[in-house]
Design a protein around this motif. Structure first.
Motif, PDB file in Angstrom:
ATOM      1  N   PRO A 199      -4.178  -8.258  -0.927  1.00  0.00           N
ATOM      2  CA  PRO A 199      -3.904  -8.343   0.510  1.00  0.00           C
ATOM      3  C   PRO A 199      -3.542  -9.752   0.969  1.00  0.00           C
ATOM      4  O   PRO A 199      -3.950 -10.753   0.361  1.00  0.00           O
ATOM      5  N   LYS A 200      -2.794  -9.808   2.035  1.00  0.00           N
ATOM      6  CA  LYS A 200      -2.426 -11.080   2.641  1.00  0.00           C
ATOM      7  C   LYS A 200      -3.676 -11.908   2.953  1.00  0.00           C
ATOM      8  O   LYS A 200      -4.655 -11.397   3.491  1.00  0.00           O
ATOM      9  N   LYS A 225      -2.863 -18.199  -3.164  1.00  0.00           N
ATOM     10  CA  LYS A 225      -3.177 -17.471  -1.933  1.00  0.00           C
ATOM     11  C   LYS A 225      -1.999 -16.582  -1.587  1.00  0.00           C
ATOM     12  O   LYS A 225      -0.848 -17.038  -1.568  1.00  0.00           O
ATOM     13  N   ALA A 226      -2.263 -15.312  -1.338  1.00  0.00           N
ATOM     14  CA  ALA A 226      -1.198 -14.370  -0.992  1.00  0.00           C
ATOM     15  C   ALA A 226      -0.745 -14.622   0.442  1.00  0.00           C
ATOM     16  O   ALA A 226      -1.566 -14.650   1.373  1.00  0.00           O
ATOM     17  N   VAL A 227       0.554 -14.791   0.643  1.00  0.00           N
ATOM     18  CA  VAL A 227       1.083 -15.029   1.989  1.00  0.00           C
ATOM     19  C   VAL A 227       1.505 -13.725   2.658  1.00  0.00           C
ATOM     20  O   VAL A 227       1.886 -13.721   3.836  1.00  0.00           O
ATOM     21  N   ARG A 228       1.444 -12.650   1.923  1.00  0.00           N
ATOM     22  CA  ARG A 228       1.708 -11.310   2.446  1.00  0.00           C
ATOM     23  C   ARG A 228       1.011 -10.330   1.513  1.00  0.00           C
ATOM     24  O   ARG A 228       0.489 -10.724   0.477  1.00  0.00           O
ATOM     25  N   ASP A 229       0.981  -9.067   1.890  1.00  0.00           N
ATOM     26  CA  ASP A 229       0.481  -8.054   0.964  1.00  0.00           C
ATOM     27  C   ASP A 229       1.392  -8.023  -0.260  1.00  0.00           C
ATOM     28  O   ASP A 229       2.610  -7.889  -0.126  1.00  0.00           O
ATOM     29  N   VAL A 230       0.793  -8.167  -1.436  1.00  0.00           N
ATOM     30  CA  VAL A 230       1.588  -8.250  -2.660  1.00  0.00           C
ATOM     31  C   VAL A 230       1.113  -7.178  -3.635  1.00  0.00           C
ATOM     32  O   VAL A 230      -0.101  -6.976  -3.808  1.00  0.00           O
ATOM     33  N   GLU A 231       2.058  -6.505  -4.265  1.00  0.00           N
ATOM     34  CA  GLU A 231       1.744  -5.550  -5.326  1.00  0.00           C
ATOM     35  C   GLU A 231       2.078  -6.202  -6.663  1.00  0.00           C
ATOM     36  O   GLU A 231       3.186  -6.675  -6.873  1.00  0.00           O
ATOM     37  N   ALA A 238       0.827  -1.194   0.000  1.00  0.00           N
ATOM     38  CA  ALA A 238       0.000   0.000   0.000  1.00  0.00           C
ATOM     39  C   ALA A 238       0.867   1.251   0.000  1.00  0.00           C
ATOM     40  O   ALA A 238       0.556   2.255  -0.658  1.00  0.00           O
ATOM     41  N   ALA A 239       1.974   1.181   0.771  1.00  0.00           N
ATOM     42  CA  ALA A 239       2.861   2.336   0.827  1.00  0.00           C
ATOM     43  C   ALA A 239       3.474   2.628  -0.534  1.00  0.00           C
ATOM     44  O   ALA A 239       3.813   3.770  -0.836  1.00  0.00           O
ATOM     45  N   ALA A 240       3.618   1.601  -1.341  1.00  0.00           N
ATOM     46  CA  ALA A 240       4.194   1.787  -2.671  1.00  0.00           C
ATOM     47  C   ALA A 240       3.177   2.344  -3.662  1.00  0.00           C
ATOM     48  O   ALA A 240       3.511   2.565  -4.828  1.00  0.00           O
ATOM     49  N   GLY A 241       1.953   2.548  -3.232  1.00  0.00           N
ATOM     50  CA  GLY A 241       0.936   3.139  -4.099  1.00  0.00           C
ATOM     51  C   GLY A 241       0.000   2.153  -4.743  1.00  0.00           C
ATOM     52  O   GLY A 241      -0.881   2.533  -5.524  1.00  0.00           O
ATOM     53  N   ALA A 242       0.152   0.855  -4.435  1.00  0.00           N
ATOM     54  CA  ALA A 242      -0.760  -0.142  -5.005  1.00  0.00           C
ATOM     55  C   ALA A 242      -2.141   0.017  -4.388  1.00  0.00           C
ATOM     56  O   ALA A 242      -2.277   0.368  -3.213  1.00  0.00           O
ATOM     57  N   ARG A 243      -3.172  -0.259  -5.177  1.00  0.00           N
ATOM     58  CA  ARG A 243      -4.542  -0.115  -4.698  1.00  0.00           C
ATOM     59  C   ARG A 243      -5.310  -1.399  -4.923  1.00  0.00           C
ATOM     60  O   ARG A 243      -5.090  -2.120  -5.902  1.00  0.00           O
TER      61      ARG A 243
END
Length: 511
Positions: free
Chosen positions: A409-410, A396-402, A49-54
């Protein structure tokens, strides 16, 4: 089909009931999995999210059920991709949804899908329905991760691509196809010269299963082969079923069938280990000797991690294409060719020319001959694109992924929906038309992000070359030995791709 999926004998109504029950259990007995946004609470320091992904636009659908019923109703229709198409118009080619009891991001964008497939286990891990996970087990290559997954996948890929195995499979396939087609001729003669009706799907399943099992575990035709096939049919029927293990349920019967298969395969493994110890002690193994089957390959690796249980589980996993993927590929090719006379004519001409060349020199057809049939390979490629035997995969995402500006989201699932890309007019001109000629200008088909019939990344199907080879051999012998008239049949797309009547064709021998 979904990777590793088998027939699901439930109606739409029972599917809906099962989903509702599962959703209620998840909602009231595992409340931490559910929040209005579908995301677990987490700190503001999300790197993605900090990187700007939405988070992609979209809808989470109905409470509890999400959009799963809408997905299923579309899947049972003649246009399963309509689920993604309708939402693509509203939200774009990457959108959020709620499927199979969990929030999900659905991708019909080639580049996003490619990025997900190429990602490693630090970002995404495989996700499958609970019944499939129960049957596959923790040691299945479908769920293994890390170095062990890479080792098993690498050993399998190298074996399946080896010229030695391709030569053996070619000889076995030619013999088995020839025997089947001899029976067609005898039946033709017995019917007073009239056409013989055969069901391509059934014939292909019988042939391919025997060929693949021999390559995997070294089992030859006979009583044990027939026993294994009976158990396998029971096993695969439960891969997508209600996740209930009570006596009398499909999952219970499938688990019992797997135990019986495991017992047979582990007996073979133990005998091979015994023979290997004797061979090693006698130092008789020559460097030029080739492994006879996949079990030999895994035993030869010498890793303590490759236990009897892991090997037997994965041999069963590798049998799945013999029931679904390869036979359905062959069957769909026959259907599409039957509906496209120009393509069938060109395929016949190419294969008849090869047959004349080999007959003139007295040579036997080799695997390289079949794979060199350019138009035949275009037909197979187009069949894979249109047929979508594997509709898609879930991670399945194991962490927040951009991923290319999209936040996943994770804990969320990602549906990489191959079918929506393969039938997207923005990617393939006139996508619902069977057009093998479209591949003439594409020199490296498998590198295209818009064509992923075998998956991709570290989990790319290791048997893709064998699938093409087996389909090429079947089609060659069919078109050079018979003419046929196809009966009406319909493609069923869910829960597995198949022909509803098995693709009956009336065959008459060429004179």
């Amino acid at each position: 089909m979904w990777p590793g999926a088998g027939p699901w004998q439930a109606s739409v109504g029972s599917v809906a009931v099962a989903l509702l029950v599962a959703a209620v259990i998840a909602r009231f007995f595992i409340p931490r999995l559910w929040s209005p946004s579908g995301i677990k609470p987490r700190g503001a320091a999300s790197s993605a999210a900090a990187a700007g992904a939405r988070l992609p636009a979209g809808s989470l659908g109905w409470p509890l059920l999400g959009e799963t019923l809408a997905f299923i109703f579309a899947a049972y229709s003649q246009r399963p991709e309509s689920f993604a198409e309708e939402r693509r118009l509203l939200y774009g080619s990457v959108f959020k949804s709620h499927l199979w009891g969990a929030p999900a991001v659905v991708s019909s964008d080639p580049e996003v899908s490619r990025a997900v497939l190429q990602a490693d286990a630090s970002a995404f891990v495989p996700w499958y329905p609970r019944s499939l996970m129960e049957l596959m087990g923790d040691s299945s290559i479908l769920v293994l991760g890390g170095g062990l997954q890479r080792r098993v996948h690498g050993l399998a890929g190298a074996f399946f691509k080896s010229p030695h195995l391709k030569a053996r499979v070619t000889a076995d396939m030619q013999r088995r196809v020839g025997r089947a087609m001899d029976a067609w001729r005898r039946n033709n003669g017995g019917s007073g010269g009239g056409a013989t009706v055969v069901r391509v799907q059934d014939e292909a399943k019988s042939i391919v299963f025997e060929i693949l099992v021999r390559a995997l575990i070294g089992l030859d035709e006979g009583h044990e082969m027939q026993y294994l096939r009976q158990q396998f049919k029971e096993f695969i029927a439960g891969l997508i079923s209600l996740p209930v293990k009570l006596p009398g349920t499909q999952l219970y019967r499938s688990l019992k069938a797997k135990k019986r298969m495991t017992k047979l395969i582990q007996k073979i493994i133990q005998e091979k280990r015994r023979q290997k110890r004797i061979t090693d002690e006698c130092d008789n193994l020559r460097e030029t000797d080739h492994p006879r089957d996949m079990i030999d390959v895994l035993l030869g690796n010498g890793s303590d991690e490759l236990t009897n249980e892991l090997i037997s589980d994965n041999m069963i996993d590798f049998m799945i294409p013999a029931e679904d993927s390869v036979p359905v590929l062959i069957t769909l090719a026959v259907k599409y060719l039957s509906e496209c006379p120009l393509a069938l004519q060109q395929l016949e001409e190419e294969n008849m020319e090869l047959k004349r060349q080999k007959s003139g020199t007295g040579e036997t057809l080799e695997w390289t001959d079949y794979m060199s049939l350019t138009f035949t390979q275009h037909v197979i490629t187009e069949t894979l694109r249109m047929g979508n035997i594997i509709n898609g995969i879930m991670r399945k995402a194991v962490r927040d992924v951009e991923v290319r500006g999209h936040l996943i989201p994770k804990g969320w699932r990602v549906l990489v929906y191959f079918r929506a890309v393969h039938l997207d007019a923005a990617v393939h001109d006139d996508p619902h038309a069977f057009n093998p000629w479209r591949w003439e200008e594409r020199t490296d088909v498998m590198s295209s992000s818009g064509f992923t019939p075998f998956g991709g990344g570290q989990r790319l199907c290791p048997g893709l070359d064998l699938a093409r080879l087996e389909a090429s051999i079947f089609l060659h012998h069919l078109v050079t030995s018979f003419r046929w008239v196809a009966e009406e049949d319909a493609v069923v797309n869910f829960p597995t791709v198949r022909l509803s009547r098995g693709m009956p064709i009336a065959v008459t021998p060429r004179t």
